[in-house]
Design a protein around this motif. Sequence first.
Motif, mmCIF file in Angstrom:
data_model
loop_
_atom_site.group_PDB
_atom_site.id
_atom_site.type_symbol
_atom_site.label_atom_id
_atom_site.label_comp_id
_atom_site.label_asym_id
_atom_site.label_seq_id
_atom_site.Cartn_x
_atom_site.Cartn_y
_atom_site.Cartn_z
ATOM 1 N N LEU A 24 0.839 -1.195 0.000
ATOM 2 C CA LEU A 24 0.000 0.000 0.000
ATOM 3 C C LEU A 24 0.874 1.246 0.000
ATOM 4 N N THR A 25 1.997 1.188 0.685
ATOM 5 C CA THR A 25 2.927 2.328 0.718
ATOM 6 C C THR A 25 3.463 2.620 -0.676
ATOM 7 N N ASP A 26 3.792 1.554 -1.432
ATOM 8 C CA ASP A 26 4.269 1.751 -2.809
ATOM 9 C C ASP A 26 3.180 2.397 -3.675
ATOM 10 N N ASP A 27 1.950 1.937 -3.511
ATOM 11 C CA ASP A 27 0.844 2.505 -4.291
ATOM 12 C C ASP A 27 0.616 3.966 -3.939
ATOM 13 N N ILE A 28 0.667 4.296 -2.674
ATOM 14 C CA ILE A 28 0.471 5.686 -2.247
ATOM 15 C C ILE A 28 1.614 6.557 -2.757
ATOM 16 N N SER A 29 2.824 6.037 -2.691
ATOM 17 C CA SER A 29 3.982 6.777 -3.204
ATOM 18 C C SER A 29 3.841 7.028 -4.699
ATOM 19 N N ALA A 30 3.394 6.030 -5.439
ATOM 20 C CA ALA A 30 3.184 6.191 -6.881
ATOM 21 C C ALA A 30 2.078 7.206 -7.155
ATOM 22 N N LEU A 31 1.037 7.173 -6.343
ATOM 23 C CA LEU A 31 -0.060 8.129 -6.507
ATOM 24 C C LEU A 31 0.426 9.561 -6.251
ATOM 25 N N ILE A 32 1.244 9.735 -5.233
ATOM 26 C CA ILE A 32 1.797 11.064 -4.929
ATOM 27 C C ILE A 32 2.694 11.536 -6.071
ATOM 28 N N ASP A 33 3.516 10.643 -6.590
ATOM 29 C CA ASP A 33 4.384 11.009 -7.719
ATOM 30 C C ASP A 33 3.557 11.396 -8.941
#
Length: 133
Positions: A28-37
Amino acid sequence: MLDEGDVQRAADDETGFESADERPVRSLTDDISALIDDGKTYAEAELAFQKSRLSFVAGKSKSGIGFSLAALGLLHLALIGLVVGGIFTLGTLVGPGFATLIVVGVLLVFAVLAGLAAKARFEKIGTAFEGDR
């Protein structure tokens, strides 16, 4: 009927991976990081677009204002010609002094009427803000 092997093969075809071991592990952290990027990329692109649009509008506005001022200047010269022509035309009928007084008087009447119309419009604007006091 479909058995488990058919279901697994269909799932593998959709993801492109043959087994669950080959699938990347995403958190989930990777997905949130990708969403922020992605959000940052979108914001940067939008900012660049708005800057280019502002630059375009500013350039066109400058030339539009220049042409508007040229048009107003030419209109002003045409009206001066009309006034002088009116004085000359009336001058042959009533004399140059009275012709000048007649033309100036007519222009002053129109100026007063335009001023009263402007005052009425500005008073209407003022009524829109009376409740803000």
